[in-house]
Design an enzyme around this catalytic site. Structure first.
Site, short mmCIF file in Angstrom:
data_model
loop_
_atom_site.label_atom_id
_atom_site.label_comp_id
_atom_site.label_asym_id
_atom_site.label_seq_id
_atom_site.Cartn_x
_atom_site.Cartn_y
_atom_site.Cartn_z
N THR A 13 101.65 -29.86 5.84
CA THR A 13 102.10 -31.22 6.19
C THR A 13 100.92 -32.19 6.24
OG1 THR A 13 103.78 -30.18 7.53
CG2 THR A 13 103.39 -32.51 7.94
N ALA A 43 91.61 -25.73 -1.38
CA ALA A 43 91.93 -24.32 -1.13
C ALA A 43 93.32 -24.26 -0.50
CB ALA A 43 90.90 -23.70 -0.20
N LYS A 105 92.92 -28.09 17.21
CA LYS A 105 92.64 -28.14 18.65
C LYS A 105 92.49 -26.76 19.27
CE LYS A 105 97.12 -28.74 17.77
NZ LYS A 105 97.71 -29.50 16.69
N VAL A 132 93.63 -34.36 18.68
CA VAL A 132 94.32 -34.81 19.90
C VAL A 132 95.16 -36.04 19.59
CG1 VAL A 132 94.06 -35.63 22.28
CG2 VAL A 132 92.42 -33.97 21.35
N GLY A 187 112.39 -30.03 13.01
CA GLY A 187 111.07 -29.61 12.52
C GLY A 187 109.92 -30.05 13.41
N LYS A 205 94.44 -29.64 23.87
CA LYS A 205 94.06 -31.06 23.73
C LYS A 205 93.40 -31.55 25.01
CE LYS A 205 97.87 -31.83 20.49
NZ LYS A 205 99.31 -32.11 20.39
N1 HSE Z 1 103.14 -29.62 18.07
C1 HSE Z 1 102.37 -30.78 18.44
C2 HSE Z 1 103.25 -31.72 19.21
C3 HSE Z 1 101.83 -31.54 17.27
O1 HSE Z 1 104.44 -31.49 19.33
O2 HSE Z 1 102.71 -32.70 19.71
C4 HSE Z 1 100.50 -31.07 16.81
O3 HSE Z 1 99.57 -31.09 17.83
#
Ligand code: HSE
Length: 431
Positions: A13, A43, A105, A132, A187, A205
């Site tokens: 993504t 890569a 992170k 973050v 998602g 974070k």
């Molecule tokens: N899964 C994280 C969130 C996004 O829902 O904020 C990536 O840090």
């Protein structure tokens, strides 16, 4: 014009977003940095994404070593995630004299101390804006815009998935399981949902923000972390009646003695506070600096475009300082406030929900236990029930040391008239 050659590891993504937006905003980046930035190697283990993004086959390898072995590459962008290959990749890239940009992170919270020391030794940049709060430039703001401030406190809604789930539960009156299923269907949740809902992603974070704000890295096992799995629709409703929203907050603050607390947990936030209205997948970080006062940073914490914006900002930062790159600033080596409080040492207000048998003396008994531990009650709600039935009893208490509160609650839980384990949530008044 200088030329910055970039090796991109990962075309998921975020990697896909970086590839696309480097093409779409190439002219802007060129004119603002005075450098031509191009991705010359990629890569990836996902050939379908190579096709979809239109990446020339000659650029592509399925082995990250192709990036670090290429002497032409100045900068490696690590977007493969995880803490094994990504760790090897970043370490090797720095050892080979390349700058590194990462969004990882989990990796930084685990190996940040070592990797930043290596970057400083190698005089290379290790930049991490996307790690973050996705597209919100909070790292740059703390390290540059707020450099003159001591950070008194930092409160972050830094996991969009949890914020989406909690917002959905509050607004639609649905249960956690239904809200989680919806977040998954859209998602939002990480492949391993536990990273989000058990608070680990937010803790990673928070560790990074704490390292910047207070100059030391906190091992994950010392960072108090509680997720949202046990937050119920009922508690959200009662919190609202009392004038609060429930948010998963990363709380990072220092007291007058300089001791620091860093914790992640569901928190009652007053509805009049600006963080209470940060809804859905949005992230926000409320920073209190001793010079600037209160500041708020708001935006998308995830997603291809927002996160690519942060990664491209870091790439541009390296390009801006070519050919002699700006000295790498270490993170977490200043030890401004070396004392980290344990969760027992914090002081907080609390929300408690008890399931009690509706009979004379129950409330008086609960109140007397709190009083014996020197804890004052600030409000009580009990919906009308029938004598002898089980009813919820909701109590808010004034500031209390966690240790005293926990002892009082354990005593209350042992009362015969208390059915089920008490629910307790911390309250933040941002004082
Ligand atoms: N899964 C994280 C969130 C996004 O829902 O904020 C990536 O840090």
């Amino acid at each position: 014009m200088n030329h910055l050659r970039v090796g991109l590891a990962g075309t998921g993504t975020v990697g896909g977003g970086v590839w696309r937006h480097l093409q779409s905003n190439f002219d802007v980046l060129c004119s603002r940095t005075g450098a031509e930035i191009s991705i010359t190697r990629v890569a990836t283990r996902d050939p379908a994404s190579v096709q979809r993004l239109g990446i020339p086959a000659a650029f592509v390898s399925d082995d990250w070593r192709a990036l670090v072995d290429d002497p032409e590459i100045d900068l490696v962008v690590e977007l493969i995630g995880g803490t094994t290959h990504a760790y090897e990749l970043i370490k090797t890239a720095l050892q080979k004299g390349k700058h590194v940009v990462t969004a990882n992170k989990a990796l930084l919270s685990k190996h940040g101390e070592e990797l930043f020391a290596l970057a400083a030794k190698q005089e290379r940049q290790l930049l991490f804006e996307a790690s973050v709060a996705g597209g919100i430039p909070i790292i740059k703001s703390l390290r540059e815009g707020l450099i003159a401030n001591r950070i008194n406190a930092l409160y972050g809604i830094i996991n969009g998935t949890c914020n989406y789930i909690l917002t959905n539960m509050a607004e639609r009156g649905i249960d956690y399981a239904e809200a989680l299923a919806d977040a998954k269907a859209k998602g939002y949740a990480e492949a391993d949902e536990s990273l989000d809902v058990d608070g680990h992603d937010a803790a990673h974070k928070a560790a990074i923000l704490a390292a910047i704000a207070y100059g030391f890295w906190i091992p994950e096992e010392h960072l108090f972390t509680e997720g949202i799995r046990n937050v119920t629709r009922l508690d959200i409703q009662y919190a609202r009646k009392l004038g609060y929203e429930i948010k998963l907050l990363g709380i990072i603050k220092s007291d007058k003695s300089g001791a620091v607390e860093v914790r992640v947990h569901p928190t009652l936030v007053p509805q009049k506070h600006v963080l209470a209205s940060v809804n859905g997948v949005f992230n926000a970080i409320f920073v209190q600096g001793d010079v600037v006062g209160d500041t708020l940073f708001y935006g998308r914490g995830a997603g291809a475009d927002a996160t690519a914006s942060a990664v491209l900002g870091d790439i541009a930062e390296v390009a801006l300082h070519l050919p002699t790159s700006r000295k790498c600033r270490s993170v977490g080596t200043e030890a401004l406030y070396p004392k980290l409080k344990t969760i027992d040492e914090i002081v907080s207000r609390y929300y408690v929900r008890l399931n009690v048998v509706d009979q004379p003396g129950v409330l008086a008994k609960v109140a007397s236990i709190f009083a014996a531990h020197n804890i004052g009650i600030s409000s009580v709600i009990q919906p009308e029930g029938h004598a002898g039935d089980q009813v919820p009893l909701i109590i808010m208490v004034h500031d209390a040391p966690e240790k005293h509160f926990a002892a009082a609650l354990a005593e209350i839980a042992r009362l015969e008239t208390i059915k089920d384990a008490p629910v307790r949530l911390r309250v933040e008044d941002f004082a």
